[in-house]
Design a protein around this motif. Structure first.
Motif, PDB file in Angstrom:
ATOM      1  N   ASP A  50       0.777  -1.318   0.009  1.00 40.28           N
ATOM      2  CA  ASP A  50       0.002   0.040  -0.129  1.00 40.28           C
ATOM      3  C   ASP A  50       0.851   1.265  -0.241  1.00 40.28           C
ATOM      4  OD1 ASP A  50       0.809   0.548   2.534  1.00 40.28           O
ATOM      5  OD2 ASP A  50      -1.059  -0.393   3.471  1.00 40.28           O
ATOM      6  N   GLU A  51       0.364   2.379  -0.135  1.00 48.22           N
ATOM      7  CA  GLU A  51       1.128   3.677  -0.326  1.00 48.22           C
ATOM      8  C   GLU A  51       1.976   4.049   0.905  1.00 48.22           C
ATOM      9  OE1 GLU A  51       3.133   6.667  -1.865  1.00 48.22           O
ATOM     10  OE2 GLU A  51       1.579   5.169  -3.008  1.00 48.22           O
ATOM     11  N   THR A  52       1.150   3.802   2.076  1.00 47.18           N
ATOM     12  CA  THR A  52       2.138   3.883   3.235  1.00 47.18           C
ATOM     13  C   THR A  52       3.492   3.118   3.311  1.00 47.18           C
ATOM     14  OG1 THR A  52       0.013   4.332   4.552  1.00 47.18           O
ATOM     15  CG2 THR A  52       2.053   3.855   6.061  1.00 47.18           C
ATOM     16  N   ARG A  53       3.115   1.900   3.006  1.00 48.57           N
ATOM     17  CA  ARG A  53       4.582   1.070   2.997  1.00 48.57           C
ATOM     18  C   ARG A  53       5.469   1.401   2.100  1.00 48.57           C
ATOM     19  NH1 ARG A  53       2.927  -5.016   2.755  1.00 48.57           N
ATOM     20  NH2 ARG A  53       5.349  -5.437   3.073  1.00 48.57           N
ATOM     21  N   THR A  74       5.717   4.433   0.746  1.00 49.76           N
ATOM     22  CA  THR A  74       6.426   5.713   1.020  1.00 49.76           C
ATOM     23  C   THR A  74       7.652   5.497   2.207  1.00 49.76           C
ATOM     24  OG1 THR A  74       4.337   7.010   0.806  1.00 49.76           O
ATOM     25  CG2 THR A  74       6.010   7.881   2.404  1.00 49.76           C
ATOM     26  N   GLU A  75       7.220   4.474   3.191  1.00 48.05           N
ATOM     27  CA  GLU A  75       8.321   4.270   3.954  1.00 48.05           C
ATOM     28  C   GLU A  75       9.614   3.645   3.253  1.00 48.05           C
ATOM     29  OE1 GLU A  75       6.691   1.736   6.720  1.00 48.05           O
ATOM     30  OE2 GLU A  75       5.436   3.062   7.805  1.00 48.05           O
ATOM     31  N   ARG A  96      11.499   6.186   1.446  1.00 48.63           N
ATOM     32  CA  ARG A  96      12.254   7.039   2.345  1.00 48.63           C
ATOM     33  C   ARG A  96      13.447   6.729   3.125  1.00 48.63           C
ATOM     34  NH1 ARG A  96       8.312   9.720   6.499  1.00 48.63           N
ATOM     35  NH2 ARG A  96       7.516  10.713   4.867  1.00 48.63           N
TER      36      ARG A  96
END
Length: 243
Positions: free
Chosen positions: A76-79, A81-82, A85
């Motif tokens: 998903d987008e949260t993972r 993004t992490e 980063r």
């Protein structure tokens, strides 16, 4: 030498039905760790889409993308993004520096955003490697374009990423400054073992890479090792015919 980025049968389609456009078509590529790869092709060939899918900025319509041993497909987008980063660095044509922050504050910004500790010894090495000693307290407006891009490269390196993706990183620079930045990218591959993947339209820029991948109509149609600017330019003139 292991692969740091791997695409297997990656396709990307924008839109649906009769308006659908295939930006990538069944692309399979392996990028070795510690290598410098340039990606070239005519306008609309899929270069930016290739970069975005490889870097986890965009999700393929089909196929598999791996960063190191991690499968990006299905994240998903949260993972994502992490992952970006922590494990990916980016250098763009626009320097994307924060005007109110000093050089060193811009460099460590990704660590601050991630809530990570700044390794002062590593920060010092990165700043020195990119030739910014003595400039760390300057604001972006006090720097030349080439120096600003060096700040962007340092920012990309400070998180110790597995791969640095560059999207036309010398596109906004004059010829002499571009050569300096390309030499720096070459040095961080040779001297730091970094992996660099760079989209470019410039045969001279591509000549700094170990390998040039050529895209046409969303497909990888050729690869060139030990490129020279003349060989790259000559190959580009024949890409339309895929020969």
């Amino acid at each position: 030498m292991t692969d740091v980025v791997r695409l297997d049968a990656v396709s990307k389609v924008y839109g649906r039905g009769q308006g659908a456009v295939a930006a990538l078509r069944e692309v399979s590529v392996a990028i070795p760790r510690g290598s410098f790869t340039a990606v070239m092709g005519p306008s609309g060939s899929g270069k930016s889409t290739f970069l975005h899918c490889a870097a986890g900025l965009d999700v393929p319509s089909s196929g598999s993308v791996r960063l190191g041993g991690t499968e990006l497909t299905g994240m998903d987008e949260t993972r994502l993004t992490e992952l970006r980063r922590q494990r990916v660095g980016f250098v763009f044509q626009a320097f994307n520096l924060v005007p109110s922050l000093t050089v060193v504050e811009n460099v460590v910004l990704p660590l601050r955003l991630a809530g990570a500790r700044v390794d002062q010894a590593w920060l010092g090495e990165v700043v020195s490697r990119v030739g910014l000693d003595g400039r760390t307290g300057h604001l972006p407006a006090q720097l030349s374009g080439g120096q600003q891009q060096r700040v962007a490269i340092a920012r990309a390196l400070v998180t110790r990423p597995e791969v640095v993706f560059g999207d036309e990183p010398t596109g906004a620079l004059d010829t002499m400054t571009a050569r300096d930045v390309l030499t720096l990218l070459r040095e961080i591959v040779d001297g730091m073992g970094q992996t660099v993947v760079m989209v470019t339209h410039d045969p001279l820029a591509a000549s700094y890479a170990d390998t040039v991948l050529y895209l046409a109509d969303g497909r990888v149609v050729d690869a060139m090792t030990a490129p020279t600017a003349d060989r790259v330019a000559e190959r580009m003139t024949r890409l339309g015919a895929w020969v």
